[in-house]
Scaffold this active site. Structure first.
Site, PDB file in Angstrom:
ATOM      1  CB  CYS A 300    -113.444  -4.466 -84.883  1.00  0.00           C
ATOM      2  SG  CYS A 300    -113.936  -3.183 -85.942  1.00  0.00           S
ATOM      3  CD  GLU A 334    -119.961  -3.180 -87.764  1.00  0.00           C
ATOM      4  OE1 GLU A 334    -120.325  -3.098 -86.595  1.00  0.00           O
ATOM      5  OE2 GLU A 334    -119.048  -2.688 -88.646  1.00  0.00           O
TER       6      GLU A 334
HETATM    7  N1  ACO Z   1    -103.650 -18.532 -92.520  1.00  0.00           N
HETATM    8  C1  ACO Z   1    -104.603 -19.362 -92.447  1.00  0.00           C
HETATM    9  N2  ACO Z   1    -105.512 -19.684 -91.606  1.00  0.00           N
HETATM   10  C2  ACO Z   1    -105.860 -18.737 -90.680  1.00  0.00           C
HETATM   11  C3  ACO Z   1    -104.532 -17.831 -90.548  1.00  0.00           C
HETATM   12  C4  ACO Z   1    -103.641 -17.691 -91.445  1.00  0.00           C
HETATM   13  N3  ACO Z   1    -102.747 -16.592 -91.311  1.00  0.00           N
HETATM   14  N4  ACO Z   1    -104.966 -17.188 -89.398  1.00  0.00           N
HETATM   15  C5  ACO Z   1    -106.099 -17.652 -88.902  1.00  0.00           C
HETATM   16  N5  ACO Z   1    -106.416 -18.843 -89.604  1.00  0.00           N
HETATM   17  C6  ACO Z   1    -107.714 -19.619 -89.638  1.00  0.00           C
HETATM   18  C7  ACO Z   1    -107.247 -20.915 -89.175  1.00  0.00           C
HETATM   19  O1  ACO Z   1    -108.307 -21.908 -89.614  1.00  0.00           O
HETATM   20  C8  ACO Z   1    -107.259 -21.008 -87.634  1.00  0.00           C
HETATM   21  O2  ACO Z   1    -107.573 -22.093 -86.976  1.00  0.00           O
HETATM   22  P1  ACO Z   1    -106.504 -23.061 -86.838  1.00  0.00           P
HETATM   23  O3  ACO Z   1    -105.092 -22.550 -86.398  1.00  0.00           O
HETATM   24  O4  ACO Z   1    -106.912 -24.241 -85.998  1.00  0.00           O
HETATM   25  O5  ACO Z   1    -106.107 -23.759 -88.121  1.00  0.00           O
HETATM   26  C9  ACO Z   1    -108.707 -20.036 -87.408  1.00  0.00           C
HETATM   27  O6  ACO Z   1    -108.553 -19.275 -88.400  1.00  0.00           O
HETATM   28  C10 ACO Z   1    -108.289 -19.030 -86.323  1.00  0.00           C
HETATM   29  O7  ACO Z   1    -107.159 -19.492 -85.628  1.00  0.00           O
HETATM   30  P2  ACO Z   1    -107.112 -18.804 -83.988  1.00  0.00           P
HETATM   31  O8  ACO Z   1    -105.648 -18.913 -83.552  1.00  0.00           O
HETATM   32  O9  ACO Z   1    -108.160 -18.840 -83.128  1.00  0.00           O
HETATM   33  O10 ACO Z   1    -107.265 -17.045 -84.659  1.00  0.00           O
HETATM   34  P3  ACO Z   1    -106.327 -15.897 -84.352  1.00  0.00           P
HETATM   35  O11 ACO Z   1    -105.887 -15.722 -82.738  1.00  0.00           O
HETATM   36  O12 ACO Z   1    -105.173 -15.935 -85.044  1.00  0.00           O
HETATM   37  O13 ACO Z   1    -107.255 -14.679 -84.827  1.00  0.00           O
HETATM   38  C11 ACO Z   1    -108.431 -13.107 -86.194  1.00  0.00           C
HETATM   39  C12 ACO Z   1    -108.102 -14.672 -85.621  1.00  0.00           C
HETATM   40  C13 ACO Z   1    -108.852 -12.552 -85.061  1.00  0.00           C
HETATM   41  C14 ACO Z   1    -109.065 -13.208 -87.273  1.00  0.00           C
HETATM   42  C15 ACO Z   1    -106.880 -12.801 -86.602  1.00  0.00           C
HETATM   43  O14 ACO Z   1    -106.266 -13.208 -87.834  1.00  0.00           O
HETATM   44  C16 ACO Z   1    -106.601 -11.062 -86.641  1.00  0.00           C
HETATM   45  O15 ACO Z   1    -106.554 -10.350 -85.896  1.00  0.00           O
HETATM   46  N6  ACO Z   1    -106.747 -10.532 -87.985  1.00  0.00           N
HETATM   47  C17 ACO Z   1    -106.494  -9.340 -88.245  1.00  0.00           C
HETATM   48  C18 ACO Z   1    -107.657  -8.467 -87.986  1.00  0.00           C
HETATM   49  C19 ACO Z   1    -108.801  -9.148 -88.760  1.00  0.00           C
HETATM   50  O16 ACO Z   1    -108.810  -9.483 -90.093  1.00  0.00           O
HETATM   51  N7  ACO Z   1    -109.968  -9.250 -87.968  1.00  0.00           N
HETATM   52  C20 ACO Z   1    -111.114  -9.667 -88.499  1.00  0.00           C
HETATM   53  C21 ACO Z   1    -111.961  -8.713 -89.290  1.00  0.00           C
HETATM   54  S1  ACO Z   1    -113.715  -9.087 -89.480  1.00  0.00           S
HETATM   55  C22 ACO Z   1    -114.503  -8.235 -88.180  1.00  0.00           C
HETATM   56  O17 ACO Z   1    -113.976  -7.694 -87.405  1.00  0.00           O
HETATM   57  C23 ACO Z   1    -116.191  -8.458 -87.859  1.00  0.00           C
END
Ligand code: ACO
Ligand code: ZN
Length: 434
Positions: A300, A334
């Site tokens: 996760c 995963e």
């Molecule tokens: N809207 C559009 N694009 C997005 C968004 C959003 N809200 N959030 C992330 N992205 C995309 C963008 O392409 C972004 O890159 P950019 O900012 O250069 O355009 C890229 O994803 C990643 O951006 P980061 O800043 O590096 O990532 P962040 O720190 O926001 O974390 C994460 C990404 C971990 C998926 C976060 O959104 C999160 O914690 N979400 C909730 C939990 C989740 O869904 N986790 C993944 C589940 S799958 C698994 O665990 C295997």
């Protein structure tokens, strides 16, 4: 790139969206009076709305969007039809589900009642075998093992968010999803977390008392990386069971398609912190199985909402691959990936692979790319295929890398995120002790 949760994105592809001011009936005087009487009756007869009803609902962008009623509750000291409705915006992610008042719903748009049984069947079919296995293996406190048959009950139970907000360090954070906190927290709308040991409390005063006693100033584990103000701690779920469980409860509030593991012994938690003179403040984390048969290098991943879109997600992903490189293994996250998880991984894979292709002279195979990056071959193939950089010639996949096309894709892949400085990583792969 825009935000997935911004109104602009929502309007795109939302054919059913209309403004409240849109005309619903003709302009003819008498007609309207007759119609509206009939309408009034019709409306009254459908109240309170049944769970499963599909209707248009006014969202915070002031536009109407299609929703499905997930749950309803009677308002305190109210009339027979005064209910609030918990709705799911069918075009958006479940994190936007919310309680709405009747006046936000356009009763003229009420559609037929959905057959829940048919829908449930579809959802359970969509579950991957792995998810099923995980659900079978999961022990939920106070519950029997969740088998596939009781999954529907579980889904029913988790569909309404229980905790609305949490306080963590200097942030008050709105939650996204249900998390199965122990039953004594059932009546809490807000929870107060100690940002260091992640213990959670029902009341602010309890937290204040706790903070005077709690001597932790960083996650309870080994600091395996430090670069500027950024530190990564490795926490062994077996040695720090309560911390691991608290972290899972917290993370589940932002993770939808993940089953909560109570058996945290099997996991290592990599907790990323921003450090200052008050301590190390958690920014996000990822978990990793100590032994994964499926070559998962990450279970996760979460960036806490106040820190999202600043590159921490890509940092965490890059970090997970650096650990795989040190183990001499390829890895993959995963499944299933969430919408935001997929976007982040796609962005990361694209950037890493295209950077190599740009610099590389001569032929390169997927296996070589995999060896260099620790990205599993299937993920490389899927990424390059989605970018249309793969052709199938004479029975094999060939990478076609025109520099101009690569540049275009790299630009579209977003920012690189925060870099992992491998020279600052002091870590040896996990070995069972004793
Ligand atoms: N809207 C559009 N694009 C997005 C968004 C959003 N809200 N959030 C992330 N992205 C995309 C963008 O392409 C972004 O890159 P950019 O900012 O250069 O355009 C890229 O994803 C990643 O951006 P980061 O800043 O590096 O990532 P962040 O720190 O926001 O974390 C994460 C990404 C971990 C998926 C976060 O959104 C999160 O914690 N979400 C909730 C939990 C989740 O869904 N986790 C993944 C589940 S799958 C698994 O665990 C295997
Ligand atoms: Zn504490």
């Amino acid at each position: 790139m825009g935000s997935l949760d911004s109104p602009r994105e929502r309007e795109n592809g939302n054919g059913g969206c209309r403004s409240p001011g849109d005309p619903k009936i003709g302009d003819g005087g008498m007609m309207i009076v007759v119609e509206s009487e009939a309408m009034k009756k019709r409306r009254a007869s459908m109240l309170p709305l049944e769970v499963g009803t599909r209707v248009m609902c006014r969202w915070r962008d002031s536009k109407y969007h299609p929703v499905k009623v997930i749950e309803r509750r009677k308002m305190p000291s109210a009339g027979p039809n005064d209910y609030e409705y918990y709705v799911h915006y069918t075009e958006f992610n479940r994190r936007l589900d919310e309680w709405v008042k009747l006046e936000q719903l356009d009763l003229d748009s009420v559609e037929t009642v959905v057959d829940e049984k048919v829908e449930d069947k579809v959802t359970s079919l969509k579950m991957t075998r792995h998810q099923k296995r995980k659900i079978d293996e999961t022990h939920v406190e106070g519950h029997e093992e969740l088998d596939a048959a009781s999954l529907r009950e579980h889904e029913e139970f988790t569909k309404v968010k229980n905790i609305a907000t949490i306080e963590l360090g200097r942030y008050e954070i709105e939650t996204w999803y249900f998390s199965p906190f122990p039953p004594e927290y059932n009546d809490c709308v807000k929870l107060y977390f100690c940002e260091f040991c992640l213990n959670f409390m029902k009341r602010k005063e309890q937290l204040q008392r706790h903070m005077r006693k709690c001597d932790l100033k960083h996650p309870p584990g080994d600091e395996i990386y430090r670069c500027g103000t950024l530190s990564m701690f490795e926490v062994d779920g077996k040695k720090n069971k309560v911390y691991g469980q608290n972290l899972c409860y917290l993370a589940k509030l932002f993770l939808d398609h993940k089953t909560l593991y109570y058996d945290v012994d099997l996991f290592l938690f990599y907790v990323l912190c921003e450090c200052d003179d008050r301590g190390c403040h958690m920014v996000g984390y990822f978990s990793k199985e100590k032994h994964s048969e499926e070559s998962y290098n990450l279970a996760c991943i979460l960036t806490l909402p106040p820190y999202q879109r600043k590159g921490y997600g890509k940092f965490l992903i890059a970090f997970s691959y650096e650990l795989s490189k040190k183990e001499g293994k390829v890895g993959t996250p995963e499944r299933p990936l969430s919408d935001l998880g997929l976007l982040s991984y796609r962005g990361y894979w694209t950037r890493v692979l295209l950077d190599i292709l740009k610099k590389h002279k001569g032929n390169i195979s997927i296996k070589e790319l995999s060896d260099m990056t620790a990205i599993k071959a299937e993920d490389i193939l899927a990424t390059l295929q989605s970018l249309e950089l793969i052709q199938y010639r004479k029975g094999q996949h060939v990478i076609c890398a025109d520099p101009k096309v690569l540049d275009r894709h790299l630009k579209a892949a977003g920012r690189g995120g925060l870099e992992v400085d491998v020279s600052k990583l002091i870590w040896t792969p996990y070995k069972e002790q004793g």
